[in-house]
Design a protein around this motif. Structure first.
Motif, PDB file in Angstrom:
ATOM      1  N   ALA A  88       0.867  -1.126  -0.145  1.00  0.00           N
ATOM      2  CA  ALA A  88       0.088  -0.027  -0.056  1.00  0.00           C
ATOM      3  C   ALA A  88       0.734   1.276  -0.171  1.00  0.00           C
ATOM      4  N   ALA A  89       0.121   2.328  -0.305  1.00  0.00           N
ATOM      5  CA  ALA A  89       0.877   3.793  -0.250  1.00  0.00           C
ATOM      6  C   ALA A  89       1.559   4.210   0.707  1.00  0.00           C
ATOM      7  N   SER A  90       0.925   3.744   1.826  1.00  0.00           N
ATOM      8  CA  SER A  90       1.299   3.971   3.214  1.00  0.00           C
ATOM      9  C   SER A  90       2.380   3.399   3.578  1.00  0.00           C
ATOM     10  N   GLY A  91       2.753   2.470   2.973  1.00  0.00           N
ATOM     11  CA  GLY A  91       4.098   1.663   3.524  1.00  0.00           C
ATOM     12  C   GLY A  91       3.845   0.785   4.606  1.00  0.00           C
ATOM     13  N   GLN A 249      -5.817  -1.401  -0.015  1.00  0.00           N
ATOM     14  CA  GLN A 249      -5.647   0.074  -0.484  1.00  0.00           C
ATOM     15  C   GLN A 249      -4.377   0.763  -1.193  1.00  0.00           C
ATOM     16  N   CYS A 250      -3.975  -0.371  -2.157  1.00  0.00           N
ATOM     17  CA  CYS A 250      -3.016  -0.254  -3.129  1.00  0.00           C
ATOM     18  C   CYS A 250      -3.551   0.238  -4.566  1.00  0.00           C
ATOM     19  N   ASP A 251      -4.841   0.162  -4.711  1.00  0.00           N
ATOM     20  CA  ASP A 251      -5.239   0.083  -6.312  1.00  0.00           C
ATOM     21  C   ASP A 251      -5.176   1.662  -6.537  1.00  0.00           C
ATOM     22  N   GLU A 252      -5.696   1.827  -7.842  1.00  0.00           N
ATOM     23  CA  GLU A 252      -5.699   3.277  -8.519  1.00  0.00           C
ATOM     24  C   GLU A 252      -6.314   4.078  -7.940  1.00  0.00           C
ATOM     25  N   LEU A 255      -4.214   5.044  -4.718  1.00  0.00           N
ATOM     26  CA  LEU A 255      -2.929   5.791  -4.896  1.00  0.00           C
ATOM     27  C   LEU A 255      -3.201   7.226  -5.477  1.00  0.00           C
ATOM     28  N   GLY A 256      -4.252   7.464  -6.263  1.00  0.00           N
ATOM     29  CA  GLY A 256      -4.659   8.839  -6.663  1.00  0.00           C
ATOM     30  C   GLY A 256      -5.121   9.713  -5.677  1.00  0.00           C
TER      31      GLY A 256
END
Length: 362
Positions: A88-91, A249-252, A255-256
């Motif tokens: 996920a974008a949160s890392g 929570q790593c889909d488009e 991320l957007g």
């Protein structure tokens, strides 16, 4: 690495602490503040797993993904699909303790229940350094059960979760994913109409003019539902990554949303009655849980968003935001505020655990 004894001694000193694992949810809740971090990562491993009894017990610092990998070997899973935040974008990587403390559930929450519905028992360290045990390993064991559930979504303000026992369930025999072209209003009508029928719908999501529905159950039930509902069948090699991306929570969309937050917008997680029509909120939206959960990326002022959501009988949480001065979670009324403060006083009278992560005065 800190042991429970070392953690207990640290808590007895009475200085504020910030409970943390891999930091995958550092973005969530109120500001982290300058309290000293206390890591749960030394509390790692599965303590007990009985596939035939449908429960697993794991230490707080154990990655959710590790527990699920073990369950998968026996054809079982955590039915509420908690975000693992792997990739996920949160890392970071979500842990069992953080999973319970945050109270976050994935795409199947509307049909399988929330985190708290699957917590059978837990062990926690309180502010006095005492190890407390609540619940058990079966649903019928209700000794202290409410306290176990209380920890779900508490954001660590009541104490350190050391160990958790969770209900597990068999993986579905068959799954299929259907896609429909639909506006948000039409998608909401469909989801609510289908929700009242005996259909094996395990997840749903609407975004950008497309309604996607996942069916899970026996092969016969899934085949019958496909025939009844119609739509386009999405091949499993394409469908599985979609649901996984939504869950973690790593889909488009997510991320957007992170990119939009850097530009001044806010990602809101909104809970409303599933029958609520499309709300007048400007920005990109994603709808889950049959209409009960709405994600909205918008530059609108927090007060505007919360007024619109409150008028619909719901509440709004700042999920990703560069400015959380308006408060991450919806303000509480006088009675709920009094209950929260009394719980905090009982569990953490010195106010050392995660100050400000849930509400600024807790």
């Amino acid at each position: 690495m800190a042991t429970l004894e070392a953690m207990a001694a640290r808590f007895q000193e009475g200085r504020p602490v910030r409970l943390t694992g891999h930091g995958s949810k550092d973005f969530y809740g109120g500001p982290l503040g300058d309290a000293e971090p206390v890591s749960t990562l030394s509390l790692n491993g599965v303590m007990a797993y009985e596939p035939s009894e449908l429960y697993v017990t794991a230490a707080a610092g154990t990655p959710v993904a590790d527990v699920e990998a073990l369950l998968a070997q026996h054809g079982q899973h955590l039915a509420f699909e908690p975000p693992r935040f792997v990739g996920a974008a949160s890392g970071g990587t979500g842990t069992i303790g953080g999973m319970v403390a945050s109270g976050l559930s994935g795409p199947a929450r509307a049909t399988a229940g929330a985190v708290r519905d699957h917590v059978l028992g837990l062990t926690m360290l309180d502010a006095k350094g005492e190890l407390l045990h609540f619940g058990g390993t079966v649903m019928k064991n209700v000794a202290g059960y409410d306290v176990s559930r209380l920890m779900a979504g508490s954001m660590g303000v009541l104490g350190l979760i050391a160990q958790v026992t969770l209900k597990v369930l068999p993986q579905p025999v068959a799954t299929a994913t259907l896609r429909f072209e639909a506006s948000q209003d039409k998608a909401l009508l469909r989801m609510n109409r289908w929700g009242g029928q005996p259909l094996p719908i395990s997840a749903s999501a609407w975004w950008d003019g497309a309604l996607v529905v996942r069916l899970s159950g026996t092969e016969a039930a899934v085949r019958a539902a496909i025939h009844k509902l119609g739509g386009s069948v999405i091949p499993e090699p394409m469908a599985a990554p979609f649901w996984r991306g939504l869950r973690d929570q790593c889909d488009e969309f997510f991320l957007g949303a992170r990119r939009a937050v850097q530009g001044g917008a806010t990602l809101w997680r909104i809970a409303v009655p599933s029958t609520t029509p499309a709300m007048p909120l400007h920005g990109e939206q994603l709808v889950e849980w049959g209409g009960a959960q709405r994600w909205v990326v918008t530059p609108m002022a927090p007060a505007q968003v919360r007024d619109v959501v409150a008028a619909a009988g719901g509440h709004a949480t700042m999920f990703y935001a560069s400015d959380k001065s308006a408060g991450t979670f919806s303000p509480l009324g006088p009675q709920l505020t009094r209950i929260h403060k009394e719980l905090k006083r009982q569990f953490d009278p010195a106010g050392i655990f995660n100050p400000g992560r849930l509400y600024s005065d807790l």
